[in-house]
Design an enzyme around this catalytic site. Structure first.
Site, short mmCIF file in Angstrom:
data_model
loop_
_atom_site.label_atom_id
_atom_site.label_comp_id
_atom_site.label_asym_id
_atom_site.label_seq_id
_atom_site.Cartn_x
_atom_site.Cartn_y
_atom_site.Cartn_z
CD GLU A 238 -4.72 6.50 2.40
OE1 GLU A 238 -4.27 5.26 2.70
OE2 GLU A 238 -3.63 7.35 2.50
CG HIS B 62 0.20 6.10 -0.70
ND1 HIS B 62 -0.93 6.65 -1.53
CD2 HIS B 62 -0.06 5.54 0.39
CE1 HIS B 62 -1.81 6.59 -0.43
NE2 HIS B 62 -1.49 5.83 0.54
CG HIS C 161 -1.69 1.27 1.42
ND1 HIS C 161 -2.79 1.49 1.15
CD2 HIS C 161 -1.37 2.33 2.25
CE1 HIS C 161 -3.37 2.46 1.30
NE2 HIS C 161 -2.53 3.10 1.89
CD GLU C 162 2.05 3.45 3.64
OE1 GLU C 162 2.52 4.48 3.23
OE2 GLU C 162 1.14 3.16 4.09
#
Length: 631
Positions: free
Chosen positions: A244, A167, A163-164
């Site tokens: 997100e 980004h 997930h990071e």
């Protein structure tokens, strides 16, 4: 999702953010002037206001709000490590098994995401959370809490880190970091007020006490700063929510495992841990994996955890308490079972023939599975494992690093330089020498970019003098035959921008310089991608028109390394919204989307212009559309 539609949406979002920011400053100025007027009426009743009273207040507010935002933006240009240090995070301990697992997972994810391995930090807090920051992809950093390392399984930690990394790939980390610098000005009054309230004086008896006047002044400043804080919360909410959800989708695409991120989010939802207590965290709240504040509605910087989990699974899933297992589903409450107004979602699913999470990691794992992925010989698997072990070693020897870098970027004539280097040997019995000889072959090109990313991540913390010396060795290797081949230039460029990233802003260039630079880069893309001259001209004209540059008349016939490097410096000055358009157009010129040299070219250009590489349409490319179908 249509790419141009996303660009138009991004432009509209940018305009809204600018208007929100200006409105927030206006609200703070009005609050300060109103408080000043009221205070004057109370303390100096009957006296007229001094001349330029409101103008002076306005100037002082602008000086502190805009000035502090500008200074914070300068600090954040150091990269994601600046945010990590402001939060009190520390670098990894290479001898800690949990930290080593964290590094291994990030290195594995850097391969499918095709970005540089971020710098890693650990924040000493028992909660499960993480954040990504950095003004450019090459200087991004990931901060993970101690609780995430200790309380998550490997697959769950992989989902969080994916997930990071998403980004960074989506460009969110760069936008959010720059936004944090701007929002710091709005938070400044509140932060300063709380700091004044926390000041303690030492009495003659040795005890500590709060200065009443300082405390009252701090309370007044914090109350006035509440307007700026509320406005900052609203801006964060407008930026972070949808991003997100997109990062959740891309994380599943990277890992091929929705349960990893899904169960991590469920553990966060069921955690009974106090939130992280630090003033600066409010400034970067929109960078976190999950909100550190109670959910309140319009001011939330993140979507509700339950909604994010529902989008992953297509149905309600209960939180996981510390004393529960993931299989303990429990009974959902009535309001959660119905979810009024929320349409039903199909769970994320994938074809049976897609690769598993373990198979997706095999390209970066120094194990025998490397050969299985490529259906290669046992010798090739052994060579790949030898090179990957060297690249992932916590402290590789300088001589071995030099040999590997020279082999990665050099021409056949550079083999003599490599053999003559200190500590090198041409002994065929040397496993590293045999692996380097195999790496020089054409059938091992697939491993070059992963090796560059893993090795340069280890070398980046080394002193700049050492990195500069390594780059000098690489340049000697590519110039050993008195010329620089285009393929050599690609790998040399990637290594140069990974080891020596530019830390200053590029100067603006004229429109004619941008036209020439665009034509040169497209000419090289056509050569490496084996595209026809007409196709290159059409793509060049369309891209130039889209990003607002007059279309060049054509592409040059001859290119040299210095001219190409200068062209990338020119293209680095393009606007952040233009760079993804350029990279997308370049990606379309490749004859084969999986061809290693052309993929290395795209990664090198992305590194040089400070932009994430274009996402490839491949396995799981529909994940974003599936997870966000009801947005």
């Amino acid at each position: 999702m249509d790419f141009f539609q996303r660009q138009a949406h991004a432009r509209r979002l940018t305009r809204r953010l600018v208007l929100l920011f200006l409105g927030a400053i206006a609200a703070v100025i009005a609050a300060v002037n109103g408080a000043g007027w009221l205070l004057w009426r109370v303390l100096a009743s009957g006296l007229d206001l001094p001349g330029h009273f409101f103008a002076t207040n306005t100037f002082v507010v602008l000086l502190f709000v805009v000035g502090s935002a500008w200074l914070e933006s300068l600090r954040l240009r150091e990269g994601g490590s600046a945010v990590a240090h402001r939060l009190g995070a520390r670098s990894l301990d290479e001898y800690d098994p949990g930290h080593l697992r964290l590094r291994n997972i990030v290195e594995e994810l850097a391969i499918p995401s095709e970005i540089a391995v971020p710098e890693l930090f650990v924040l000493d807090h028992p909660s499960i959370n993480a954040l990504t920051a950095g003004d450019v992809p090459a200087r991004c950093a990931i901060v993970v809490t101690r609780g995430a390392i200790e309380r998550l399984t490997r697959n769950e930690l992989q989902g969080v880190l994916a997930h990071e990394m998403a980004h960074i790939v989506n460009g969110d980390a760069m936008l959010n970091t720059r936004l944090a610098g701007a929002l710091y000005g709005l938070y400044w009054l509140s932060l300063m007020g709380h700091s004044m309230m926390g000041v303690r004086m030492r009495s003659s008896s040795g005890g500590l006490y709060a200065n009443p006047l300082l405390w009252i002044a701090g309370a007044a400043l914090a109350a006035i700063g509440w307007v700026g804080s509320a406005a900052a919360h609203l801006v964060q909410a407008g930026v972070s929510r949808q991003r997100e959800l997109l990062a959740d989708a891309l994380a599943v695409q990277f890992t091929r495992d929705r349960d990893g991120l899904g169960q991590a989010l469920r553990k966060i939802d069921g955690a009974r841990v106090a939130p992280i207590q630090t003033d600066y965290l409010e400034v970067v709240a929109h960078l976190l994996l999950a909100s550190n504040r109670p959910q309140t509605g319009h001011f939330d910087s993140h979507p509700p955890i339950a909604e994010r989990v529902r989008r992953l699974y297509g149905r309600w899933m209960p939180p996981i308490r510390d004393d529960q297992s993931a299989d303990d589903q429990g009974t959902p409450p009535a309001h959660a079972r119905t979810l009024p107004g929320a349409p039903a979602l199909a769970p994320l699913d994938f074809d049976a023939g897609t690769r598993s999470s373990a198979q997706a990691r095999v390209a970066s794992d120094a194990a025998a599975g490397v050969g299985a992925l490529l259906d290669a010989s046992v010798d090739a698997a052994d060579h790949a494992s030898t090179l990957l072990r060297l690249a992932r070693s916590p402290s590789p020897r300088l001589a071995d690093v030099r040999r590997l870098l020279v082999t990665l970027v050099g021409s056949p004539a550079s083999r003599q330089i490599e053999c003559d280097s200190p500590g090198a040997t041409a002994d065929p019995a040397d496993p590293l020498a045999a692996a380097l000889a195999w790496l020089a072959r054409a059938d091992s090109l697939w491993l070059r970019v992963p090796l560059i990313e893993l090795l340069t991540a280890r070398v980046r913390p080394w002193p700049e003098s050492v990195r500069t010396a390594l780059m000098s060795s690489c340049r000697e290797a590519v110039e050993a035959d008195a010329r620089i081949e285009k393929v050599e230039w690609v790998y040399y460029t990637l290594v140069r921008h990974r080891l020596l990233p530019v830390s200053v802003r590029r100067q603006p260039f004229s429109m004619s310089e941008q036209r020439r630079a665009l034509a040169r880069v497209f000419a090289l893309a056509g050569y490496l991608g084996e595209a026809s001259a007409r196709r290159v001209r059409d793509a060049l004209a369309a891209t130039a028109t889209t990003i607002g540059i007059p279309p060049p008349a054509g592409t040059p016939d001859a290119l040299d390394a210095a001219t190409l490097s200068g062209s990338l410096d020119v293209l680095a000055s393009l606007s952040p919204l233009s760079k993804p358009l350029l990279l997308r157009a370049l990606a379309g010129l490749g004859r084969n989307g999986e061809e290693p040299v052309y993929q290395a070219f795209l990664v090198a250009v992305s590194a040089a212009i400070d932009a994430p590489p274009p996402q490839r349409k491949g396995i799981g490319a529909d994940a974003t559309d599936t997870i966000g179908a009801d947005q």
